[in-house]
Design a protein around this motif. Structure first.
Motif, PDB file in Angstrom:
ATOM      1  N   MET A  87     -27.618   7.075 -21.786  1.00 25.89           N
ATOM      2  CA  MET A  87     -28.853   6.999 -21.256  1.00 25.89           C
ATOM      3  C   MET A  87     -29.142   8.059 -22.551  1.00 25.89           C
ATOM      4  O   MET A  87     -28.514   8.984 -22.717  1.00 25.89           O
ATOM      5  N   ARG A  88     -30.324   8.165 -23.407  1.00 27.55           N
ATOM      6  CA  ARG A  88     -31.142   8.887 -24.456  1.00 27.55           C
ATOM      7  C   ARG A  88     -32.309   9.333 -23.387  1.00 27.55           C
ATOM      8  O   ARG A  88     -33.087   8.546 -23.206  1.00 27.55           O
ATOM      9  N   PHE A  89     -32.335  10.813 -23.585  1.00 26.66           N
ATOM     10  CA  PHE A  89     -33.909  11.135 -23.513  1.00 26.66           C
ATOM     11  C   PHE A  89     -34.075  11.951 -24.573  1.00 26.66           C
ATOM     12  O   PHE A  89     -33.073  13.141 -25.151  1.00 26.66           O
ATOM     13  N   MET A  90     -35.373  11.811 -25.402  1.00 30.32           N
ATOM     14  CA  MET A  90     -35.542  11.742 -26.999  1.00 30.32           C
ATOM     15  C   MET A  90     -36.998  12.615 -26.742  1.00 30.32           C
ATOM     16  O   MET A  90     -37.600  12.347 -26.172  1.00 30.32           O
ATOM     17  N   PHE A 137     -41.569  10.834 -28.165  1.00 32.78           N
ATOM     18  CA  PHE A 137     -41.186  11.209 -26.575  1.00 32.78           C
ATOM     19  C   PHE A 137     -40.320   9.533 -26.413  1.00 32.78           C
ATOM     20  O   PHE A 137     -41.600   8.784 -26.059  1.00 32.78           O
ATOM     21  N   GLU A 138     -39.074   9.918 -25.844  1.00 37.01           N
ATOM     22  CA  GLU A 138     -38.650   8.289 -25.868  1.00 37.01           C
ATOM     23  C   GLU A 138     -37.518   8.780 -24.480  1.00 37.01           C
ATOM     24  O   GLU A 138     -36.488   9.266 -24.789  1.00 37.01           O
ATOM     25  N   VAL A 139     -36.977   7.112 -23.387  1.00 35.91           N
ATOM     26  CA  VAL A 139     -36.177   7.424 -22.773  1.00 35.91           C
ATOM     27  C   VAL A 139     -35.249   5.622 -23.007  1.00 35.91           C
ATOM     28  O   VAL A 139     -36.267   5.124 -22.874  1.00 35.91           O
ATOM     29  N   TYR A 189     -32.380   2.697 -22.770  1.00 35.06           N
ATOM     30  CA  TYR A 189     -31.214   2.872 -21.973  1.00 35.06           C
ATOM     31  C   TYR A 189     -29.967   1.651 -22.614  1.00 35.06           C
ATOM     32  O   TYR A 189     -30.345   1.356 -22.698  1.00 35.06           O
ATOM     33  N   ALA A 238     -31.849  15.671 -28.409  1.00 31.71           N
ATOM     34  CA  ALA A 238     -32.046  14.259 -28.227  1.00 31.71           C
ATOM     35  C   ALA A 238     -30.001  15.150 -26.612  1.00 31.71           C
ATOM     36  O   ALA A 238     -29.755  15.417 -27.040  1.00 31.71           O
ATOM     37  N   TRP A 277     -21.630  14.146 -21.465  1.00 36.09           N
ATOM     38  CA  TRP A 277     -22.839  14.290 -21.885  1.00 36.09           C
ATOM     39  C   TRP A 277     -22.360  14.816 -23.039  1.00 36.09           C
ATOM     40  O   TRP A 277     -21.820  16.119 -23.296  1.00 36.09           O
ATOM     41  N   TRP A 304     -26.370  10.792 -21.940  1.00 36.42           N
ATOM     42  CA  TRP A 304     -25.831  11.461 -20.870  1.00 36.42           C
ATOM     43  C   TRP A 304     -24.556   9.406 -20.956  1.00 36.42           C
ATOM     44  O   TRP A 304     -25.505   8.656 -20.888  1.00 36.42           O
TER      45      TRP A 304
END
Length: 671
Positions: A427-430, A472-474, A476, A416, A374, A419
């Motif tokens: 995996m990115r959470f942005m 906004f974006e997820v 992988y 951002a 992380w 993970w």
């Protein structure tokens, strides 16, 4: 699990060594680091070296080896082969790209950098790609960053960034001469070279010259027919010196020039001819100190552009200082400040006073590594912009000199969370907020003309506000097998207060004004949502392949209706489906590559100069391109390239110009 942990630890150690050696986007040895990790490396997003899989953004990294395999002659042509890239070709040199949304003429929402210097023309608000003073052979890598990136990359990085990095002459001597000859007689010649002078100095030089026929005019673009009879011309040059003043202090200085004459399409969807004369000067000082890697950058862009509606003369001067440092082993910080001074001569009417802006910005970035699985990146930027005009427009115009004394303050951010799960991949959470400032054209344009024999005024609007882009974006990324990689992303990109167009109906009428006046203005909101899916395979043997698909849906909530308010139509101009595929074969001396691009049907406005606009339907199309290269030895190589081989003499791919098949032979010599 043990092997993964060991690999990660080695990576962290190597990157720590690179960081402590004052590695930055300018001094990092990209080739050596990429070979070490088996994947591209960047310092573009945070300032610190990172593997591509660790970057806190969706980033495409296109290497020099990739560039060599494309049957393309410019950067927009290369970018069209990647997911999430919208592309239109309005003239031979006027290719426009956008990220996750319509590629409009003079596309305004993409920040383009060359070695940290902005080449985006902020006087008008777009990138004239043919004017970039860089040859394909001298590019180390092209980094394409998707989504709002203002806090990480700076001014106007609202829908994405294209960061072009040239080869560092401190990492080895090289020289390449290349000439492409088209079957219709056009040519494109270039020379790039670098030489080291002892351990303390190195110089890079490049020069390019091209002349070829323009693309045929669009089916309905009658005003473009005459423009297409003139040839495209391009001449560029650059010289860069890099100097190690001490073991910990480096100086870089660069000067460039560009002259381009081309047919293009303006932001109000009119066909035009433009002549560009651009100059730039840049100095950067970088020091590895006890307080971190401190860098100071200064550059000046000068432009003289002859548009169809009149000349534009502008200068942009930028100063930026930043400090990149670590606190402990898991926290990386970057703090920075920037000053910009953009000045534009009164245009097209030279008697209405020069105008421009000054801006100050402060930014901070924090990257925290919680564990090997992380890490979190947070960045914020605060901009203060002040506009002014040094003279009053004539009484015919609706704004006084004081009306141009306007200011705005805006905050942008990027966040951002990356993970690396135990089942593999990243995996990115942005989320991000980008600020698109009004340009000099938006604010200060003044022109008195006629329509239907009646006098009208076209005017910029000092009451415009910045457009805000929220993304906004997820995403992988992972390796499905040892030879197959996958990339996937789901995204939403929302733009409020869209930077608008001149209206098609006067915004101000008598008695409020003497002459009916059409204003540049904010025109409402637009939102694009979608997903991307891509695969790349490199099996054992000679073959490799990749394929990607993009689905995007745009919904407009714009003020006015077509034929009355303005000509913008992002819903119609954004293709719902994009597909790109590539299959390649590489032997010891011979390489063969085939590419296919599918673009779904769109519509595009087309407006004669001050005439009645129309909507042009662009049917879905498939483009097939081929390249074969043969290397005789380490010094001489030849190639044959067929761009859009199935188009023949003309394919209706845009409103202003048709796509056509172009075939050229290339000869390059390295010594």
């Amino acid at each position: 699990m043990k092997m993964q942990s060991l690999t990660t630890s080695i990576s962290v150690l190597a990157l720590t060594v690179a960081f402590s050696a004052a590695a930055s986007a300018q001094s990092l040895d990209y080739t050596a680091m990429s070979e070490l990790f088996g994947e591209p490396v960047t310092a573009g997003a945070t300032g610190a070296p990172q593997r591509a899989s660790d970057v806190p953004a969706t980033m495409i990294i296109i290497t020099q080896a990739d560039i060599e395999r494309f049957p393309e002659y410019d950067i927009p042509g290369i970018l069209r082969h990647y997911a999430g890239i919208d592309y239109n070709r309005y003239g031979y040199g006027d290719g426009q790209v956008s990220i996750r949304g319509a590629a409009t003429p003079y596309s305004p929402r993409l920040l383009v950098l060359v070695n940290g210097r902005e080449v985006y023309l902020d006087s008008y608000g777009y990138t004239a790609w043919s004017t970039l003073p860089v040859q394909l052979e001298e590019i180390q890598q092209i980094e394409v960053v998707k989504g709002a990136q203002s806090a990480l990359y700076g001014f106007n990085a609202v829908a994405g960034v294209v960061n072009i990095i040239t080869r560092n002459p401190q990492h080895g001597n090289y020289a390449t001469a290349r000439v492409n000859v088209e079957t219709d007689g056009g040519f494109d010649a270039a020379f790039v070279g670098a030489r080291q002078f002892g351990d303390r100095a190195a110089v890079r030089v490049s020069y390019g010259n091209a002349e070829t026929s323009e693309l045929p005019a669009g089916v309905n673009a009658t005003s473009a027919i005459a423009l297409a009879t003139s040839d495209f011309h391009r001449e560029t040059g650059a010289v860069e010196g890099r100097f190690a003043l001490t073991n910990k202090v480096n100086l870089t200085a660069e000067a460039t020039f560009t002259n381009v004459d081309q047919s293009e399409m303006t932001s109000v969807y009119t066909s035009a001819r433009a002549l560009y004369e651009l100059r730039s000067y840049k100095v950067e000082l970088e020091a590895d100190t006890d307080y971190g890697v401190i860098s100071a950058l200064a550059y000046r862009n000068e432009s003289e552009i002859a548009y169809s509606f009149g000349p534009l003369s502008a200068e942009l001067t930028t100063f930026r200082v930043q400090d990149l440092f670590k606190v402990g082993t898991n926290n990386t910080f970057r703090i920075g400040a920037e000053y910009r001074d953009g000045q534009t001569a009164s245009f097209p009417d030279p008697g209405n006073g020069d105008f421009g802006y000054e801006s100050m910005a402060a930014s901070v970035m924090w990257n925290h590594k919680f564990s090997n699985t992380w890490d979190l990146t947070l960045a914020g930027r605060y901009d203060v912009v002040d506009w002014s005009r040094d003279g009053a427009p004539t009484a015919l115009y609706s704004f006084t000199q004081d009306d141009y004394s306007v200011s705005f303050e805006e905050f942008s951010y990027n966040a951002a969370l990356v993970w690396r799960p135990s089942f593999g991949g990243s995996m990115r959470f942005m989320a991000g907020r980008g600020i698109q400032a009004p340009t000099s054209f938006d604010i200060g344009f003044t022109l008195q003309t006629t329509a239907g024999g009646n006098p009208i005024i076209l005017s910029g609007n000092p009451n415009m506000v910045p457009s805000i882009v929220d993304s906004f974006e997820v995403a992988y990324d992972r390796s499905l097998t040892p030879t197959i990689d996958m990339r996937a992303a789901v995204f939403m990109q929302d733009t409020s207060d869209v930077r608008g167009q001149f209206g098609l109906f006067p915004d101000l009428l008598p008695p409020a004004v003497t002459i009916p006046t059409l204003l540049f203005d904010n025109r409402g909101d637009t939102t694009t949502t979608g997903f991307e899916l891509g695969f790349a395979g490199d099996p054992e043997g000679h073959w490799d392949w990749d394929a990607n698909y993009t689905y995007q849906k745009t919904e407009d909530d714009l003020d006015g209706t077509f034929g009355l308010g303005h000509v913008q139509n992002f819903e119609g101009a954004t293709p719902t489906h994009l597909f790109n595929g590539h299959l390649g074969w590489t032997g010891e001396q011979l390489s063969v590559d085939g590419f296919v691009n599918y673009v779904a049907d769109t519509t595009s406005p087309l407006q004669p100069v001050f005439g009645v606009p129309t909507q042009v339907d662009i049917d879905a199309y498939v483009a097939v391109s081929l390249r074969a290269g043969y290397r005789f030895n380490d010094h001489v190589a030849v190639s044959v390239n067929a761009q859009n081989a199935n188009f023949g003499d003309g394919e209706n791919t845009g409103a202003n110009a048709q796509g056509e098949s172009r075939v050229w032979f290339g000869l390059s010599s390295s010594f």
